[in-house]
Write an enzyme that holds these catalytic residues in place. Structure first.
Site, PDB file in Angstrom:
ATOM      1  N   GLU A 176       0.826  -1.222   0.000  1.00 40.95           N
ATOM      2  CA  GLU A 176       0.000   0.000   0.000  1.00 40.95           C
ATOM      3  C   GLU A 176       0.856   1.267   0.000  1.00 40.95           C
ATOM      4  OE1 GLU A 176      -2.849  -0.434   3.221  1.00 40.95           O
ATOM      5  OE2 GLU A 176      -4.195  -1.563   1.941  1.00 40.95           O
ATOM      6  N   GLU A 377      -6.112  -8.049  -1.260  1.00 41.10           N
ATOM      7  CA  GLU A 377      -6.799  -7.826   0.018  1.00 41.10           C
ATOM      8  C   GLU A 377      -8.210  -7.378  -0.289  1.00 41.10           C
ATOM      9  OE1 GLU A 377      -5.029  -5.221   2.956  1.00 41.10           O
ATOM     10  OE2 GLU A 377      -3.008  -5.867   2.406  1.00 41.10           O
TER      11      GLU A 377
END
Ligand code: P53
Length: 479
Positions: A176, A377
Site C-alpha cells: 500500500e 486484500e
C-alpha cells in the site's frame, strides 16, 4: 466454462508482523511493528520510543504463526487455496537493516513456510515490505528520508530473490505504497516510510518529507524489479496499492474535478511504477508547491528501467468528496474534502461497504494501466461470537465477500479485465494493522485470542470456511 479463467489464484492474505509473533525468535530484530501499542476503534495506536515496560504490544505474539504455521497452512489447503499472500519480515533477515550479511535462521524460517505451501500446491505471493521496517533504520537514519535506505532495501530484496527464486514467483515491493497520501495521519507515515514527526510539525513539513521518502521508495522498487528479473526472468513483480475510489458527491462539475484531483493524489505512485516516470500532474504539483524532492537523472533512468509486471491492490471501501470554496486549488489532503455517502452502509469501524465500487475499480485500473491485476486484500473486519458449542456463524462476512466476488466476476466476464487472483485479507484472524485489535476479525479461521491478549490461540472453522471452500471448488460459480 466458468466466468473466471482456469488457474485463477484463489487464496488469502496476511502480513508477517500481524500474525507471526516470535518477535525475538531466530535472531529477529526489533521492527516498527514491535513498538506499536494496541488501540481500538476510537483510540489510535501509539508508536513508542523503543519497547517500554507496561505497554501492550499486540504484534509481539500476534497469533504465533511462527510456531503454528504447519497447522495453519494445512487449514488453508483444506479450503483449497491456490495462493497464500504473506510478507517476509525484514528484521528476520536483517535484524537492524544495515548489516552486510543476512541472518540465516530468519531465511530458514521462510524456507520452511514456503516448503509447507508447496507441499499442498499453494503458490506463495510475497510482499517484501509490509509496514514493518527495522526500528534501527528509523532511529539511526530517519527512515526513508535517507537515500541510503535504497541500498539497504535492495540488499534485503536481493537476498530474498536469490534464496527463494525457485519457490516464489509473485512478488510485491511495498505494501500500500499510496497509503501515505494521508500525510496527516501519523500512523501511515510511520508504517509506510518510517517517518516520525514532532507533535508541532506542520502539514507542509509532513507532506514534503512524504514526497522525498516516496521517491526513494519508488527508486528502490524500480531497482528491485530490475534486479529480480535478472535473478529469475520468470518472476512477476508488482506494485501494491490501497485502491480506494474517490467519488464526487454530486454531478456538480466542481465535485467531479475534486474527485479527479483526489484520485491523482493517490494514483501517482502506481503511475510511476507502471509507466516508469512521474505523471505530468505530479510534476506540476511539486513545482507549484515548491517541495522539490531530491530526484536525480540516475533516479529517472532507474524508474524507467524498472516498470512493474502487474498491480496488486487492496479494496475495502470507497470515499466520497466534495469541492469546497476554501480549497480553490482542489488540493486533496485525504480528510478535509470527505463527505458521507448516503447510498452506502458502513462496517462497525466506519468503512463504507461498496461491492459495485470493486467492479468500477477493476475497470479503472485496467483501462489506465493495461497490466494484469491481482486483488490481494478485500474483506470485512467484524466482531464474531463463539456459540456454546464452539461454532461461529458469520453470515455478514459471507454476504460481504459474496457481493464483492459477484462484482469481480462481472468485471472479468463482462468487462474483459485481466485478473489473476483473489486473496481476501486476514484469511485467519490476526492483529489489525490500523487498531492493533484482535477482535476486529477478518478470518475464515477463528483464533482464540481477544483484545486483552487472553486466549488459548486455538484455531477453529467459522461458517465462512465451508462457504469459501465451496466457492474455490467451483471456481467462483457457486456463491
Ligand atoms: P485493518 C488503512 C486503510 C485501508 C487499508 O486494515 C489498510 C489501512 C491500514 O490500517 O491496511 C491494509 O487491519 C493493510 C493490512 C491491514 C488491512 O488493510 O486496519 O495492508 O495490513 O490489516 C486491514 O482493519
Amino acid at each position: 466454462m466458468t466466468k473466471l479463467p482456469d488457474g485463477f489464484l484463489w487464496g488469502g492474505a496476511v502480513a508477517a508482523h500481524q500474525l507471526e509473533g516470535g518477535w525475538q525468535e531466530g535472531g529477529k530484530g526489533v521492527s516498527l511493528a514491535d513498538v506499536m501499542t494496541a488501540g481500538d476503534a476510537n483510540t489510535p495506536r501509539e508508536i513508542t520510543d523503543g519497547v517500554l515496560p507496561g505497554k501492550n504490544y499486540p504484534n509481539h505474539e500476534a497469533i504465533d504463526f511462527y510456531h503454528h504455521y504447519k497447522e495453519d497452512i494445512k487449514l488453508f489447503a483444506e479450503m483449497g487455496f491456490k495462493a497464500f499472500r504473506t510478507s517476509i519480515a525484514w528484521t528476520r533477515i536483517f535484524p537492524n537493516g544495515d548489516e552486510a550479511l543476512p541472518n540465516e535462521e530468519g531465511l530458514k524460517f521462510y524456507d520452511d513456510v514456503f516448503a509447507e505451501c508447496k507441499k499442498y500446491g499453494i503458490e506463495p505471493v510475497i510482499t517484501l515490505a509490509h509496514f514493518e521496517m527495522p526500528w534501527h533504520l528509523i532511529k539511526e537514519y530517519g527512515g526513508w528520508r535517507d537515500r541510503r535506505l535504497i541500498d539497504f532495501y535492495l540488499r534485503f530484496a536481493e537476498v530474498c530473490f536469490n534464496r527463494y527464486k525457485d519457490v516464489v514467483k509473485y512478488w510485491m515491493t511495498f505494501n500500500e505504497i499510496d497509503n501515505q497520501a494521508d500525510y496527516n495521519r501519523k500512523f501511515s507515515m510511520a508504517t509506510n516510510s518510517g517517518l516520525l514527526f514532532a507533535d508541532d510539525s506542520t502539514p507542509a513539513e509532513r507532506e514534503a518529507a512524504m514526497y522525498q521518502a516516496s521517491h526513494y521508495e519508488l527508486v528502490a522498487s524500480a531497482k528491485a524489479v530490475r534486479l529480480g528479473h535478472a535473478i529469475n526472468p520468470d518472476f512477476k513483480i508488482g506494485s501494491m496499492i490501497n485502491f480506494t475510489p474517490q467519488y464526487p458527491a454530486s454531478s456538480k462539475p466542481e465535485d467531479i474535478l475534486m474527485a479527479d484531483k483526489a484520485m491523482q493524489k493517490r494514483s501517482w505512485w502506481s503511475d510511476v511504477q507502471v509507466n516508469g516516470e512521474y505523471p505530468g500532474y505530479m510534476k506540476a504539483y511539486l513545482r507549484k508547491t515548491g517541495y522539490a524532492p531530491d530526484i536525480t537523472d540516475a533516479d529517472r533512468a532507474a524508474l524507467a528501467a524498472g516498470k512493474v509486471d502487474y498491480i496488486g491492490f487492496s479494496y475495502y471501501s470507497s470515499n466520497t468528496v466534495t469541492a469546497k470554496a476554501d480549497n480553490p486549488d482542489y488540493n486533496f489532503d485525504g480528510e478535509s474534502e470527505q463527505t458521507a455517502n448516503p447510498h452506502l452502509p458502513k462496517s462497525d469501524w466506519g468503512w463504507t461497504i461498496d461491492p459495485v465500487g470493486l467492479r468500477s475499480s477493476l475497470n479503472w485500473l485496467y483501462e489506465r494501466y493495461r497490466v494484469p491485476l491481482m486483488i490481494v486484500e478485500n474483506g470485512l473486519g467484524a466482531y464474531d461470537k463463539v456459540e456454546a458449542d464452539g461454532s461461529i456463524h458469520d453470515p455478514y462476512r459471507i454476504d460481504y465477500l459474496r457481493a464483492h466476488i459477484e462484482q469481480m466476476e462481472k468485471a472479468v466476464d463482462e468487462d474483459g479485465v485481466d485478473l489473476v487472483g483473489y486473496m481476501p485479507w486476514g484469511c485467519i484472524d490476526l492483529v489489525s494493522a490500523g487498531t492493533g485489535q484482535m477482535d476486529k476479525r477478518y478470518g475464515f479461521i477463528y483464533v482464540d485470542k481477544n483484545d486483552a491478549g487472553e486466549g488459548t490461540l486455538a484455531r477453529s472453522r467459522k461458517d465462512s470456511f465451508a462457504w469459501y471452500k465451496k466457492v474455490i471448488a467451483t471456481n467462483g460459480e457457486d456463491l
